[in-house]
Write an enzyme that holds these catalytic residues in place. Structure first.
Site, PDB file in Angstrom:
ATOM      1  N   GLU A  77      -8.557 -11.187  17.359  1.00  0.00           N
ATOM      2  CA  GLU A  77      -9.957 -11.358  16.938  1.00  0.00           C
ATOM      3  C   GLU A  77     -10.042 -12.341  15.773  1.00  0.00           C
ATOM      4  OE1 GLU A  77     -12.192  -9.630  18.588  1.00  0.00           O
ATOM      5  OE2 GLU A  77     -10.765  -8.289  19.607  1.00  0.00           O
ATOM      6  N   HIS A 135       0.819  -1.222   0.000  1.00  0.00           N
ATOM      7  CA  HIS A 135       0.000   0.000   0.000  1.00  0.00           C
ATOM      8  C   HIS A 135       0.848   1.264   0.000  1.00  0.00           C
ATOM      9  CE1 HIS A 135      -3.757  -2.298   1.701  1.00  0.00           C
ATOM     10  NE2 HIS A 135      -3.487  -2.577   0.448  1.00  0.00           N
ATOM     11  N   GLY A 178      -2.072  -9.395  12.240  1.00  0.00           N
ATOM     12  CA  GLY A 178      -2.603  -8.047  12.443  1.00  0.00           C
ATOM     13  C   GLY A 178      -3.361  -7.450  11.286  1.00  0.00           C
ATOM     14  N   SER A 206      -7.245  -7.344   9.254  1.00  0.00           N
ATOM     15  CA  SER A 206      -8.660  -7.713   9.343  1.00  0.00           C
ATOM     16  C   SER A 206      -9.077  -8.586   8.161  1.00  0.00           C
ATOM     17  CB  SER A 206      -9.531  -6.454   9.380  1.00  0.00           C
ATOM     18  OG  SER A 206      -9.269  -5.657   8.242  1.00  0.00           O
TER      19      SER A 206
HETATM   20  P1  OAD Z   1      -7.497  -3.098  10.088  1.00  0.00           P
HETATM   21  O1  OAD Z   1      -7.594  -1.922  10.976  1.00  0.00           O
HETATM   22  O2  OAD Z   1      -8.599  -3.362   9.134  1.00  0.00           O
HETATM   23  O3  OAD Z   1      -7.352  -4.434  10.962  1.00  0.00           O
HETATM   24  C1  OAD Z   1      -6.440  -4.530  12.009  1.00  0.00           C
HETATM   25  C2  OAD Z   1      -6.480  -5.948  12.528  1.00  0.00           C
HETATM   26  O4  OAD Z   1      -5.469  -6.065  13.504  1.00  0.00           O
HETATM   27  C3  OAD Z   1      -7.799  -6.357  13.179  1.00  0.00           C
HETATM   28  O5  OAD Z   1      -8.185  -7.638  12.697  1.00  0.00           O
HETATM   29  C4  OAD Z   1      -7.455  -6.428  14.677  1.00  0.00           C
HETATM   30  O6  OAD Z   1      -8.183  -7.465  15.362  1.00  0.00           O
HETATM   31  C5  OAD Z   1      -5.990  -6.783  14.619  1.00  0.00           C
HETATM   32  N1  OAD Z   1      -5.194  -6.355  15.769  1.00  0.00           N
HETATM   33  C6  OAD Z   1      -5.415  -5.311  16.603  1.00  0.00           C
HETATM   34  N2  OAD Z   1      -4.424  -5.217  17.507  1.00  0.00           N
HETATM   35  C7  OAD Z   1      -3.559  -6.232  17.231  1.00  0.00           C
HETATM   36  C8  OAD Z   1      -2.318  -6.653  17.788  1.00  0.00           C
HETATM   37  N3  OAD Z   1      -1.778  -6.010  18.814  1.00  0.00           N
HETATM   38  N4  OAD Z   1      -1.710  -7.734  17.248  1.00  0.00           N
HETATM   39  C9  OAD Z   1      -2.251  -8.380  16.195  1.00  0.00           C
HETATM   40  N5  OAD Z   1      -3.407  -8.022  15.621  1.00  0.00           N
HETATM   41  C10 OAD Z   1      -4.056  -6.962  16.120  1.00  0.00           C
HETATM   42  O7  OAD Z   1      -6.087  -2.997   9.332  1.00  0.00           O
HETATM   43  P2  OAD Z   1      -5.585  -3.698   7.993  1.00  0.00           P
HETATM   44  O8  OAD Z   1      -6.075  -5.089   7.890  1.00  0.00           O
HETATM   45  O9  OAD Z   1      -4.136  -3.436   7.908  1.00  0.00           O
HETATM   46  O10 OAD Z   1      -4.979   0.835   3.637  1.00  0.00           O
HETATM   47  O11 OAD Z   1      -6.303  -2.821   6.903  1.00  0.00           O
HETATM   48  C11 OAD Z   1      -5.985  -3.034   5.548  1.00  0.00           C
HETATM   49  C12 OAD Z   1      -5.918  -1.735   4.843  1.00  0.00           C
HETATM   50  O12 OAD Z   1      -7.126  -1.015   5.030  1.00  0.00           O
HETATM   51  C13 OAD Z   1      -4.872  -0.779   5.370  1.00  0.00           C
HETATM   52  O13 OAD Z   1      -3.604  -1.032   4.834  1.00  0.00           O
HETATM   53  C14 OAD Z   1      -5.390   0.567   4.968  1.00  0.00           C
HETATM   54  C15 OAD Z   1      -6.903   0.376   5.036  1.00  0.00           C
HETATM   55  O14 OAD Z   1      -7.548   0.873   3.967  1.00  0.00           O
HETATM   56  C16 OAD Z   1      -4.491   2.071   3.373  1.00  0.00           C
HETATM   57  O15 OAD Z   1      -4.502   2.988   4.156  1.00  0.00           O
HETATM   58  C17 OAD Z   1      -3.945   2.241   2.020  1.00  0.00           C
END
Ligand code: OAD
Length: 257
Positions: A225, A126, A197, A199
């Site tokens: 989660e 990204h 980490g 979603s």
């Molecule tokens: P999300 O915010 O969608 O998801 C974060 C995930 O991390 C969730 O499933 C949480 O349960 C988990 N989580 C939280 N704390 C954690 C920890 N300490 N250890 C492990 N897991 C944990 O973030 P992404 O999946 O990265 O794109 O989202 C994907 C993309 O959506 C991002 O890159 C962003 C957004 O659009 C851009 O900004 C370009």
């Protein structure tokens, strides 16, 4: 799928699989940076999108509608990220890279914390929040230009009536082709895929674990989660990345070469 919880001990079958894996791919998302103090995107209360819809802040349309709001939001995130440090999860991934025969870290994060922790083979799906690109041509804009032309947003040097925007992938945009191809090529070869980490809601990154599994890889998910990836993961390690990744790194240290 087998779920493993506290007290953070890997099942023997998984330990064996980690030790024998020759080629690793790790996919990370915002959760890996959460323990450094960077909020994730989709946390209902504190998430980065809590006040706005993602499309308002992270799309070309949102930027065209209100460039100042989008620019200021990214400046705020840059300042936040400037102040934080890699956590135990980031450091463990840098150690795992050293232990693995073949390794690629594919991240959706734009914060450079993996590189700050010492990870070397990193593909940024990204983009990177510290880059600036022209809204019209997509060309890079130098840091020098940015400091010499303050503004909110800054005008682009590459086209008239264009602005500087963050070099990240926004909703509706394609991933950088070279980065995506590098990820797929590593996934085609890997025998172990670690997913931490994320979603699993944003495509095409969300489909990569299933792709790896179809090519024969064992998929291990780390997340406190359940996610859509949990349904296909061979192992789900319930907990945070700073809890589980050091356990995996330590496990590999004892690997016999
Ligand atoms: P999300 O915010 O969608 O998801 C974060 C995930 O991390 C969730 O499933 C949480 O349960 C988990 N989580 C939280 N704390 C954690 C920890 N300490 N250890 C492990 N897991 C944990 O973030 P992404 O999946 O990265 O794109 O989202 C994907 C993309 O959506 C991002 O890159 C962003 C957004 O659009 C851009 O900004 C370009």
């Amino acid at each position: 799928m087998s779920t493993v919880k506290e007290p953070f001990i890997l099942p023997q079958a998984l330990q064996d699989q980690l030790i024998s894996a020759k080629s690793w791919v790790v996919l990370t998302g915002a959760g890996v940076s959460a323990e450094s103090g960077v909020p994730t995107f989709r946390d209902a209360q504190e998430g980065l999108w809590a006040k706005y819809r993602p499309e308002e802040l992270a799309s070309a349309e949102g930027f065209a509608r209100d460039p100042k709001m989008v620019w200021d939001w990214y400046q705020w995130r840059r300042e936040l990220i400037n102040k934080v440090k890699p956590n135990a999860g980031h450091h463990a991934l840098a150690e795992i890279e050293q232990s693995a025969d073949e390794f690629l870290l594919v991240t959706q994060n734009v914060d450079s914390l993996h590189q700050a922790a010492g990870s070397q083979k990193v593909v940024e799906l990204h983009g990177n929040i510290y880059r600036n690109i022209c809204t019209q041509t997509g060309r890079d804009i130098s840091d020098e230009w940015m400091t010499q032309h303050p503004g909110s947003p800054v005008p682009s040097p590459h086209a008239s009536a264009a602005f500087a925007r963050p070099g990240v992938v926004w909703f509706g945009e394609s991933l950088p082709q070279a980065a995506f191809e590098q990820a797929i090529s590593a996934l085609n070869r890997c025998d172990l895929m670690l997913v931490a980490g994320t979603s699993g809601l944003v495509q095409p990154a969300a489909s990569l674990p299933q792709w790896a599994q179809q090519q024969g890889a064992c998929v291990v998910e780390i997340n406190p989660e359940q996610t859509p990836i949990s349904a296909i993961a061979d192992y789900r390690l319930a907990g945070t990345s700073a809890q589980w990744l050091p356990v995996i790194a330590k496990n590999l240290k004892g690997k016999a070469y």
